[in-house]
Design an enzyme around this catalytic site. Sequence first.
Site, PDB file in Angstrom:
ATOM      1  N   THR A   8     -57.588 -33.938  62.961  1.00  0.00           N
ATOM      2  CA  THR A   8     -57.154 -35.368  63.368  1.00  0.00           C
ATOM      3  C   THR A   8     -55.867 -35.976  63.905  1.00  0.00           C
ATOM      4  O   THR A   8     -54.878 -34.736  63.396  1.00  0.00           O
ATOM      5  CB  THR A   8     -56.836 -36.109  61.531  1.00  0.00           C
ATOM      6  N   SER A 188     -49.581 -34.602  67.375  1.00  0.00           N
ATOM      7  CA  SER A 188     -48.863 -33.206  67.915  1.00  0.00           C
ATOM      8  C   SER A 188     -48.705 -32.566  66.200  1.00  0.00           C
ATOM      9  O   SER A 188     -48.752 -30.867  66.852  1.00  0.00           O
ATOM     10  CB  SER A 188     -48.579 -33.198  68.782  1.00  0.00           C
ATOM     11  N   ARG A 189     -48.804 -32.725  65.649  1.00  0.00           N
ATOM     12  CA  ARG A 189     -49.118 -32.208  64.316  1.00  0.00           C
ATOM     13  C   ARG A 189     -47.753 -31.752  64.122  1.00  0.00           C
ATOM     14  O   ARG A 189     -46.856 -31.080  63.468  1.00  0.00           O
ATOM     15  CB  ARG A 189     -49.286 -30.502  63.841  1.00  0.00           C
ATOM     16  N   LEU A 190     -46.627 -32.992  64.837  1.00  0.00           N
ATOM     17  CA  LEU A 190     -44.976 -32.647  64.254  1.00  0.00           C
ATOM     18  C   LEU A 190     -45.113 -34.261  63.801  1.00  0.00           C
ATOM     19  O   LEU A 190     -44.075 -35.202  64.468  1.00  0.00           O
ATOM     20  CB  LEU A 190     -44.493 -33.294  65.906  1.00  0.00           C
TER      21      LEU A 190
END
Length: 211
Positions: A8, A188-190
């Site tokens: 997700t 973006s998983r940041l």
Amino acid sequence: MSIADIRTDYQRDQLTETDVAADPFAQFARWFDQALTAGVPEVNAMTLSTVSAEGKPSGRIVLIKDYDQRGFSWFTNYDSAKGHDLASNPFASLLFFWIPLERQVRIEGRVEKLSDAENDTYFFSRPVGSQQGAHASRQSQPIANREALEQQLVDVVAKFGDQPPRPAHWGGYRLIPERIEFWQGRPSRLHDRIVYEKQADGSWSIQRLQP
């Protein structure tokens, strides 16, 4: 679909240093109230992780029942597996994961038992069935089958009726936090991670962590 392909991309919100309260309990109250308003299922559910005397970690879902400047409280059977863990190693962590808001709260610290007065107040506020169940279940102990468990409840009802006393082995714990992290999912998983850490003088430092 491969499990490795399940993901997700979080895009709902952000968290900056200027967003958060100076006090972590105020920040937790803000997020908890927002989760309540959003109708997050089982909003008071948290993962409690403990470590045994042998150094083996264990986690399970419990329900928070109170929080204030002293810490975060829940109730259980003191003779349970988690009770034995906490008796030998009084440090634990709590984790809230509010999926609809794409948020986590991670809390670490020392654990203490609540007072008898606090235990009595909560125990007698519970439904009678839950009070009886606290007597009937020898939590974490093996039992032959469901029928045996139900018979234990029958025996408790026969003994105490609808006015069972609080069992001596049943009560609450309070985690006194030393570290509280607020995690907001980002693209973006940041992800945004803001952590509070208790200082020697009782104040809280605030710092951003890399995701």
